[in-house]
Design a protein around this motif. Structure first.
Motif, PDB file in Angstrom:
ATOM      1  N   ILE A   1     -21.259  17.587 -25.825  1.00 22.26           N
ATOM      2  CA  ILE A   1     -20.911  18.870 -25.841  1.00 22.26           C
ATOM      3  C   ILE A   1     -21.740  19.676 -26.608  1.00 22.26           C
ATOM      4  O   ILE A   1     -21.901  19.565 -27.618  1.00 22.26           O
ATOM      5  CB  ILE A   1     -19.486  18.620 -26.426  1.00 22.26           C
ATOM      6  N   GLY A   2     -21.741  21.201 -25.900  1.00 21.47           N
ATOM      7  CA  GLY A   2     -22.232  22.185 -26.746  1.00 21.47           C
ATOM      8  C   GLY A   2     -21.285  22.838 -27.420  1.00 21.47           C
ATOM      9  O   GLY A   2     -20.386  23.604 -26.503  1.00 21.47           O
ATOM     10  N   ILE A   3     -21.399  22.932 -28.720  1.00 25.63           N
ATOM     11  CA  ILE A   3     -20.259  23.739 -29.549  1.00 25.63           C
ATOM     12  C   ILE A   3     -20.394  24.995 -29.612  1.00 25.63           C
ATOM     13  O   ILE A   3     -19.775  25.830 -30.301  1.00 25.63           O
ATOM     14  CB  ILE A   3     -19.873  22.967 -30.584  1.00 25.63           C
TER      15      ILE A   3
ATOM     16  N   GLY B   1     -25.052  24.606 -30.374  1.00 29.50           N
ATOM     17  CA  GLY B   1     -25.567  25.488 -29.205  1.00 29.50           C
ATOM     18  C   GLY B   1     -25.487  24.805 -27.904  1.00 29.50           C
ATOM     19  O   GLY B   1     -24.398  24.433 -27.536  1.00 29.50           O
ATOM     20  N   ASP B   2     -26.278  24.736 -26.959  1.00 30.52           N
ATOM     21  CA  ASP B   2     -26.627  24.258 -25.832  1.00 30.52           C
ATOM     22  C   ASP B   2     -26.976  22.935 -25.984  1.00 30.52           C
ATOM     23  O   ASP B   2     -28.265  22.625 -26.335  1.00 30.52           O
ATOM     24  CB  ASP B   2     -27.224  24.937 -24.764  1.00 30.52           C
ATOM     25  N   PRO B   3     -26.402  21.721 -25.374  1.00 33.10           N
ATOM     26  CA  PRO B   3     -26.979  20.378 -25.705  1.00 33.10           C
ATOM     27  C   PRO B   3     -28.321  20.244 -24.895  1.00 33.10           C
ATOM     28  O   PRO B   3     -28.926  19.227 -25.068  1.00 33.10           O
ATOM     29  CB  PRO B   3     -25.971  19.620 -25.191  1.00 33.10           C
ATOM     30  N   GLY B   4     -28.448  20.956 -23.812  1.00 26.68           N
ATOM     31  CA  GLY B   4     -29.735  20.919 -23.093  1.00 26.68           C
ATOM     32  C   GLY B   4     -31.024  21.710 -23.558  1.00 26.68           C
ATOM     33  O   GLY B   4     -31.885  21.671 -22.689  1.00 26.68           O
ATOM     34  N   ILE B   5     -30.785  22.159 -24.666  1.00 27.91           N
ATOM     35  CA  ILE B   5     -31.797  23.025 -25.251  1.00 27.91           C
ATOM     36  C   ILE B   5     -32.182  22.403 -26.666  1.00 27.91           C
ATOM     37  O   ILE B   5     -31.180  22.600 -27.331  1.00 27.91           O
ATOM     38  CB  ILE B   5     -31.603  24.542 -25.238  1.00 27.91           C
TER      39      ILE B   5
ATOM     40  N   VAL C   1     -21.654  10.383 -17.277  1.00 22.26           N
ATOM     41  CA  VAL C   1     -21.975  11.555 -18.350  1.00 22.26           C
ATOM     42  C   VAL C   1     -21.726  12.764 -18.037  1.00 22.26           C
ATOM     43  O   VAL C   1     -22.114  13.189 -16.532  1.00 22.26           O
ATOM     44  CB  VAL C   1     -23.402  11.185 -18.761  1.00 22.26           C
ATOM     45  N   GLU C   2     -21.201  13.704 -18.889  1.00 19.62           N
ATOM     46  CA  GLU C   2     -20.762  15.096 -18.663  1.00 19.62           C
ATOM     47  C   GLU C   2     -21.503  15.845 -19.506  1.00 19.62           C
ATOM     48  O   GLU C   2     -21.017  15.758 -20.682  1.00 19.62           O
ATOM     49  CB  GLU C   2     -19.395  15.202 -18.323  1.00 19.62           C
ATOM     50  N   VAL C   3     -22.287  16.727 -19.137  1.00 16.72           N
ATOM     51  CA  VAL C   3     -23.107  17.854 -20.158  1.00 16.72           C
ATOM     52  C   VAL C   3     -22.148  19.001 -20.106  1.00 16.72           C
ATOM     53  O   VAL C   3     -22.033  19.635 -18.907  1.00 16.72           O
ATOM     54  CB  VAL C   3     -24.689  17.925 -19.921  1.00 16.72           C
ATOM     55  N   ILE C   4     -21.916  19.464 -21.075  1.00 11.80           N
ATOM     56  CA  ILE C   4     -21.061  20.665 -21.237  1.00 11.80           C
ATOM     57  C   ILE C   4     -21.881  21.753 -21.766  1.00 11.80           C
ATOM     58  O   ILE C   4     -22.284  21.602 -23.101  1.00 11.80           O
ATOM     59  CB  ILE C   4     -19.558  20.382 -22.058  1.00 11.80           C
ATOM     60  N   PRO C   5     -22.193  22.838 -21.048  1.00 15.42           N
ATOM     61  CA  PRO C   5     -23.182  23.724 -21.775  1.00 15.42           C
ATOM     62  C   PRO C   5     -22.577  24.626 -23.028  1.00 15.42           C
ATOM     63  O   PRO C   5     -21.239  24.703 -23.230  1.00 15.42           O
ATOM     64  CB  PRO C   5     -23.636  24.563 -20.740  1.00 15.42           C
TER      65      PRO C   5
ATOM     66  N   ALA D   1     -14.132  24.478 -22.008  1.00 12.49           N
ATOM     67  CA  ALA D   1     -14.613  23.095 -21.372  1.00 12.49           C
ATOM     68  C   ALA D   1     -14.843  22.237 -22.501  1.00 12.49           C
ATOM     69  O   ALA D   1     -14.625  20.929 -22.539  1.00 12.49           O
ATOM     70  CB  ALA D   1     -15.723  23.152 -20.462  1.00 12.49           C
ATOM     71  N   ALA D   2     -15.836  22.865 -23.482  1.00 13.90           N
ATOM     72  CA  ALA D   2     -16.132  21.964 -24.790  1.00 13.90           C
ATOM     73  C   ALA D   2     -14.713  21.567 -25.479  1.00 13.90           C
ATOM     74  O   ALA D   2     -14.768  20.240 -25.895  1.00 13.90           O
ATOM     75  CB  ALA D   2     -16.858  22.965 -25.700  1.00 13.90           C
ATOM     76  N   LYS D   3     -13.640  22.452 -25.531  1.00 16.18           N
ATOM     77  CA  LYS D   3     -12.660  22.034 -26.125  1.00 16.18           C
ATOM     78  C   LYS D   3     -11.746  20.831 -25.605  1.00 16.18           C
ATOM     79  O   LYS D   3     -11.273  20.020 -26.189  1.00 16.18           O
ATOM     80  CB  LYS D   3     -11.562  23.402 -26.488  1.00 16.18           C
ATOM     81  N   ASP D   4     -11.705  21.005 -24.216  1.00 11.96           N
ATOM     82  CA  ASP D   4     -11.024  20.020 -23.441  1.00 11.96           C
ATOM     83  C   ASP D   4     -11.798  18.752 -23.625  1.00 11.96           C
ATOM     84  O   ASP D   4     -11.270  17.525 -23.595  1.00 11.96           O
ATOM     85  CB  ASP D   4     -11.030  20.530 -21.836  1.00 11.96           C
ATOM     86  N   GLY D   5     -13.164  18.776 -23.514  1.00 12.62           N
ATOM     87  CA  GLY D   5     -13.695  17.588 -23.647  1.00 12.62           C
ATOM     88  C   GLY D   5     -13.636  16.623 -25.085  1.00 12.62           C
ATOM     89  O   GLY D   5     -13.390  15.519 -25.078  1.00 12.62           O
TER      90      GLY D   5
END
Ligand code: SAH
Length: 243
Positions: free
Chosen positions: A7-9, A81-85, A105-109, A20-24
């Motif tokens: 989760i990217g917060i 930030g973004d979990p992919g960066i 696995v679900e990545v949430i930007p 989507a981050a909050k839902d995750g």
């Protein structure tokens, strides 16, 4: 269904976090992350199990997340930030592959630092830009220097992550020296500490004077391209419109 959310917060303030981050987080049994980030999302965690860990434990955190998901738990691995960066998404997927795990696995930007900082500076990223991390813990400094040269030569706007820490002070000085070979000393530079979260500090300066200002690990630095200018206290990189 067992699962790991990465989760990217965002920068830290709840208003800048996606639904989507909050839902995750809501859907998870267990939240794993670095203490500072866990603290930022405290109100969302409620009575969930929390596993916080020190900064240097990224890989252990990923193994733990995969193990817990294998046991049937829904786990949130939180990243700023973004979990992919420069975040946890890559490490988690690498560990999953290494373990031959079938967990979902679900990545949430999330809003990344350079995007949050740009908004506070004005519009410095309106043309092609490059993001470079000055941390040489996982990447050779020679490689980083080469990329600074190339981004400088290519006239990219440049966002610098991990610009300076207590033990790593010369990289930002060298980066500036390199960029002075390609850019004028009057080139606008934006320095934003704690972008879009409590304690935000925004400085607009020049390549010449940037080292006179406080730069640390909570800071992102944005160096303009040859067309970037400052007007009414905002840093602007023209998109190319004829006005
Ligand atoms: N995944 C994160 C980046 C982690 S690397 C993201 O997408 O934003 C850590 C670096 O990010 C810090 O050293 C700093 O340069 C930058 N950073 C992260 N959050 C920031 C913020 N709110 N303000 C300024 N810089 C930030």
């Amino acid at each position: 269904m067992s699962k790991v959310y990465v989760i990217g917060i965002g920068p830290g303030e709840e208003a800048y976090m996606t639904q989507a981050a909050k839902d995750g987080i809501e859907a998870s049994n267990i939240i794993i992350g670095y203490k500072t980030y866990i603290n930022l999302i405290e109100p969302l965690i409620k009575d969930k199990e929390v596993i916080d860990s020190g900064m240097k434990k990224e890989i252990e955190r990923c193994y733990l997340a995969i193990d817990l998901a294998e046991e049937g738990k829904v786990v949130s691995l939180v990243s700023s930030g973004d979990p992919g960066i420069y975040g946890m998404a890559g490490a988690l997927l690498e560990v999953k592959g290494q373990r031959n795990s079938q967990v979902q696995v679900e990545v949430i930007p999330g809003i990344t630092a350079v995007s949050a900082a740009a908004a506070s500076l004005g519009a410095p990223l309106m043309h092609d830009f490059a993001i470079i991390s000055l941390s040489d813990l996982l990447t050779d400094w020679e490689v980083i220097k080469k990329r600074i040269h190339m981004a400088g030569d290519g006239d990219f706007v440049i966002g610098l992550y991990n610009p300076k820490s207590k033990g790593r002070v010369t990289q930002i000085e060298e980066a500036r020296e390199i960029l002075l070979k390609y850019r004028k000393k009057e080139t606008p530079v934006g320095i934003v500490k704690n972008a879009k979260r409590e304690g935000e500090e925004v400085v607009i300066t020049t390549l010449d004077k940037m080292l006179e200002h406080n730069i640390d690990m909570l800071t992102v630095v944005i160096i303009g391209n040859s067309n970037t200018y400052i007007e009414n206290g905002k840093m602007i990189t023209p998109r190319g419109y004829k006005l």
